[in-house]
Design a protein around this motif. Structure first.
Motif, PDB file in Angstrom:
ATOM      1  N   THR A  48       0.818  -1.212   0.000  1.00 18.43           N
ATOM      2  CA  THR A  48       0.000   0.000   0.000  1.00 18.43           C
ATOM      3  C   THR A  48       0.850   1.260   0.000  1.00 18.43           C
ATOM      4  O   THR A  48       0.591   2.200  -0.746  1.00 18.43           O
ATOM      5  CB  THR A  48      -0.946   0.003   1.224  1.00 18.43           C
ATOM      6  OG1 THR A  48      -1.713  -1.192   1.224  1.00 18.43           O
ATOM      7  CG2 THR A  48      -1.840   1.210   1.228  1.00 18.43           C
ATOM      8  N   VAL A  49       1.887   1.274   0.811  1.00 23.32           N
ATOM      9  CA  VAL A  49       2.757   2.457   0.896  1.00 23.32           C
ATOM     10  C   VAL A  49       3.526   2.641  -0.410  1.00 23.32           C
ATOM     11  O   VAL A  49       3.640   3.760  -0.917  1.00 23.32           O
ATOM     12  CB  VAL A  49       3.727   2.335   2.086  1.00 23.32           C
ATOM     13  CG1 VAL A  49       4.802   3.391   2.037  1.00 23.32           C
ATOM     14  CG2 VAL A  49       2.952   2.426   3.392  1.00 23.32           C
ATOM     15  N   VAL A  50       4.031   1.563  -0.983  1.00 23.95           N
ATOM     16  CA  VAL A  50       4.808   1.674  -2.216  1.00 23.95           C
ATOM     17  C   VAL A  50       3.914   2.099  -3.379  1.00 23.95           C
ATOM     18  O   VAL A  50       4.313   2.881  -4.230  1.00 23.95           O
ATOM     19  CB  VAL A  50       5.513   0.332  -2.532  1.00 23.95           C
ATOM     20  CG1 VAL A  50       6.124   0.333  -3.914  1.00 23.95           C
ATOM     21  CG2 VAL A  50       6.580   0.062  -1.490  1.00 23.95           C
ATOM     22  N   TRP A  51       2.686   1.597  -3.388  1.00 23.95           N
ATOM     23  CA  TRP A  51       1.755   1.932  -4.454  1.00 23.95           C
ATOM     24  C   TRP A  51       1.409   3.383  -4.404  1.00 23.95           C
ATOM     25  O   TRP A  51       1.337   4.143  -5.292  1.00 23.95           O
ATOM     26  CB  TRP A  51       0.516   1.066  -4.333  1.00 23.95           C
ATOM     27  CG  TRP A  51      -0.484   1.300  -5.428  1.00 23.95           C
ATOM     28  CD1 TRP A  51      -0.273   1.587  -6.731  1.00 23.95           C
ATOM     29  CD2 TRP A  51      -1.904   1.238  -5.278  1.00 23.95           C
ATOM     30  NE1 TRP A  51      -1.454   1.707  -7.402  1.00 23.95           N
ATOM     31  CE2 TRP A  51      -2.481   1.501  -6.525  1.00 23.95           C
ATOM     32  CE3 TRP A  51      -2.740   0.992  -4.195  1.00 23.95           C
ATOM     33  CZ2 TRP A  51      -3.842   1.522  -6.723  1.00 23.95           C
ATOM     34  CZ3 TRP A  51      -4.089   0.999  -4.408  1.00 23.95           C
ATOM     35  CH2 TRP A  51      -4.632   1.266  -5.652  1.00 23.95           C
TER      36      TRP A  51
END
Length: 51
Positions: A48-51
């Motif tokens: 989620t954070v990388v996306w």
């Protein structure tokens, strides 16, 4: 002091994963389920954070 500063970002990540994904609130009954739940939640948080 250096060790504390190094660990701080890890603790913030755990706190955010618990807050946003409920990583610490899973109700598992078997030992394997308990061992898989938190790593899976942290993996989802990472995606989620990388996306």
């Amino acid at each position: 002091m250096t060790r504390y500063a190094w660990r701080w970002s890890i603790e913030c990540t755990f706190a955010e994963a618990r807050e946003h994904l409920g990583a610490g609130q899973a109700q598992s009954r078997t030992r394997r389920a308990v061992q898989r739940t938190v790593p899976f939640a942290l993996s989802c948080y990472t995606v989620t954070v990388v996306w």
